[in-house]
Design a protein around this motif. Structure first.
Motif, PDB file in Angstrom:
ATOM      1  N   GLN A  73       2.256   8.471   1.893  1.00  0.00           N
ATOM      2  CA  GLN A  73       2.469   9.915   1.991  1.00  0.00           C
ATOM      3  C   GLN A  73       3.152  10.242   3.309  1.00  0.00           C
ATOM      4  O   GLN A  73       2.565  10.056   4.369  1.00  0.00           O
ATOM      5  CB  GLN A  73       1.142  10.665   1.952  1.00  0.00           C
ATOM      6  CG  GLN A  73       0.377  10.533   0.672  1.00  0.00           C
ATOM      7  CD  GLN A  73      -0.902  11.349   0.727  1.00  0.00           C
ATOM      8  OE1 GLN A  73      -0.909  12.482   1.164  1.00  0.00           O
ATOM      9  NE2 GLN A  73      -1.983  10.744   0.297  1.00  0.00           N
ATOM     10  N   ALA A  74       4.374  10.695   3.243  1.00  0.00           N
ATOM     11  CA  ALA A  74       5.112  11.151   4.418  1.00  0.00           C
ATOM     12  C   ALA A  74       6.158  12.147   3.942  1.00  0.00           C
ATOM     13  O   ALA A  74       6.440  12.242   2.742  1.00  0.00           O
ATOM     14  CB  ALA A  74       5.775   9.971   5.130  1.00  0.00           C
ATOM     15  N   ALA A  75       6.736  12.872   4.880  1.00  0.00           N
ATOM     16  CA  ALA A  75       7.733  13.877   4.517  1.00  0.00           C
ATOM     17  C   ALA A  75       8.906  13.256   3.765  1.00  0.00           C
ATOM     18  O   ALA A  75       9.390  13.815   2.780  1.00  0.00           O
ATOM     19  CB  ALA A  75       8.227  14.591   5.774  1.00  0.00           C
ATOM     20  N   GLU A  76       9.357  12.083   4.198  1.00  0.00           N
ATOM     21  CA  GLU A  76      10.534  11.465   3.597  1.00  0.00           C
ATOM     22  C   GLU A  76      10.216  10.311   2.645  1.00  0.00           C
ATOM     23  O   GLU A  76      11.116   9.646   2.149  1.00  0.00           O
ATOM     24  CB  GLU A  76      11.480  10.975   4.702  1.00  0.00           C
ATOM     25  CG  GLU A  76      10.930   9.868   5.572  1.00  0.00           C
ATOM     26  CD  GLU A  76       9.964  10.320   6.669  1.00  0.00           C
ATOM     27  OE1 GLU A  76       9.323   9.447   7.269  1.00  0.00           O
ATOM     28  OE2 GLU A  76       9.825  11.526   6.920  1.00  0.00           O
ATOM     29  N   ALA A 123       0.824  -1.212   0.000  1.00  0.00           N
ATOM     30  CA  ALA A 123       0.000   0.000   0.000  1.00  0.00           C
ATOM     31  C   ALA A 123       0.857   1.261   0.000  1.00  0.00           C
ATOM     32  O   ALA A 123       0.555   2.229  -0.700  1.00  0.00           O
ATOM     33  CB  ALA A 123      -0.939  -0.002   1.204  1.00  0.00           C
ATOM     34  N   SER A 124       1.941   1.249   0.773  1.00  0.00           N
ATOM     35  CA  SER A 124       2.797   2.436   0.829  1.00  0.00           C
ATOM     36  C   SER A 124       3.434   2.741  -0.513  1.00  0.00           C
ATOM     37  O   SER A 124       3.618   3.908  -0.867  1.00  0.00           O
ATOM     38  CB  SER A 124       3.869   2.279   1.908  1.00  0.00           C
ATOM     39  OG  SER A 124       4.919   1.412   1.493  1.00  0.00           O
ATOM     40  N   GLY A 148       4.459   7.212  -2.171  1.00  0.00           N
ATOM     41  CA  GLY A 148       4.187   6.188  -3.158  1.00  0.00           C
ATOM     42  C   GLY A 148       4.041   6.803  -4.539  1.00  0.00           C
ATOM     43  O   GLY A 148       4.059   8.028  -4.704  1.00  0.00           O
ATOM     44  N   VAL A 149       3.864   5.972  -5.538  1.00  0.00           N
ATOM     45  CA  VAL A 149       3.753   6.436  -6.923  1.00  0.00           C
ATOM     46  C   VAL A 149       2.539   7.342  -7.104  1.00  0.00           C
ATOM     47  O   VAL A 149       2.606   8.349  -7.793  1.00  0.00           O
ATOM     48  CB  VAL A 149       3.700   5.239  -7.895  1.00  0.00           C
ATOM     49  CG1 VAL A 149       3.496   5.701  -9.332  1.00  0.00           C
ATOM     50  CG2 VAL A 149       4.971   4.409  -7.776  1.00  0.00           C
ATOM     51  N   LEU A 150       1.420   7.009  -6.473  1.00  0.00           N
ATOM     52  CA  LEU A 150       0.189   7.808  -6.566  1.00  0.00           C
ATOM     53  C   LEU A 150      -0.196   8.316  -5.178  1.00  0.00           C
ATOM     54  O   LEU A 150      -1.260   7.986  -4.653  1.00  0.00           O
ATOM     55  CB  LEU A 150      -0.957   6.972  -7.151  1.00  0.00           C
ATOM     56  CG  LEU A 150      -0.870   6.623  -8.613  1.00  0.00           C
ATOM     57  CD1 LEU A 150      -2.026   5.711  -9.025  1.00  0.00           C
ATOM     58  CD2 LEU A 150      -0.885   7.870  -9.465  1.00  0.00           C
TER      59      LEU A 150
END
Length: 186
Positions: A20-23, A14-15, A26-28
């Protein structure tokens, strides 16, 4: 069922799709994720009835591109479901498996019209454990990278299961609805 059971494999997949994170992303990263737990918390999960239910739910939700990061033996019921979905314009992207180059074909990646994905390392070499054969349509990173883990951690991942969501996300960027016309042209 809306009960969430975080599992390392599913969280990593899923990631790579929508993390979604600062560092990390994912592709989408801005897409909405629909995830079905076909293992149901059991190490021997992934039975055909669970897969059939997951595919049915994805169809009801009109998810055009469906990633399958698991493998198994050929199965008449699964074959029929996959053929029906691909004929109706759904794109099924599946990992080819990590049983090595001499392994027999694994499914659903080896069914006709399924997008079979293998993994490569940072040097673009096919992973030693990755399956080989006519079922391979694309290669994507499947090693030498990190992915999300439960509780907000990151973990190194390796295998075709982690290459498949990258290809699925790239295809999903171009196909927002199932396209039966495109399926008949293939």
């Amino acid at each position: 069922d809306d009960h969430v059971i975080p599992a390392a494999h599913g969280t990593a997949v899923a990631s790579l799709l929508v993390g979604q994170a600062a560092e990390f992303h994912g592709v989408l990263a801005t897409a909405e994720l629909y995830a079905a737990d076909v293992y149901c918390g059991a190490p021997t999960g992934g039975a055909v009835d669970a897969l059939a239910g997951a595919f049915g739910w994805m169809v009801r939700e009109r998810i055009a591109v469906i990633n399958v990061s698991l493998v198994g033996p050929d199965n008449a019921v699964l074959s029929h479901i996959v053929a029906s979905l691909t004929a109706r314009g759904y794109v099924i992207v599946a990992a080819v498996g990590n049983d090595g180059p001499a392994a027999p074909p694994l499914y659903p990646a080896s069914y006709p019209h399924v997008v079979g994905v293998t993994g490569v390392d940072a040097r673009h070499r096919v992973l030693l454990e990755a399956a080989r054969g006519a079922q391979v349509m694309f290669a994507a990173p499947g090693a030498d990278m990190a992915a999300g883990a439960p509780a907000g951690a990151y973990v190194a991942v390796r295998g075709t299961s982690f290459a498949a969501p990258i290809v699925a996300a790239l295809l999903a960027q171009r196909l927002s609805q199932p396209d039966a016309d495109q399926a008949t042209a293939a």
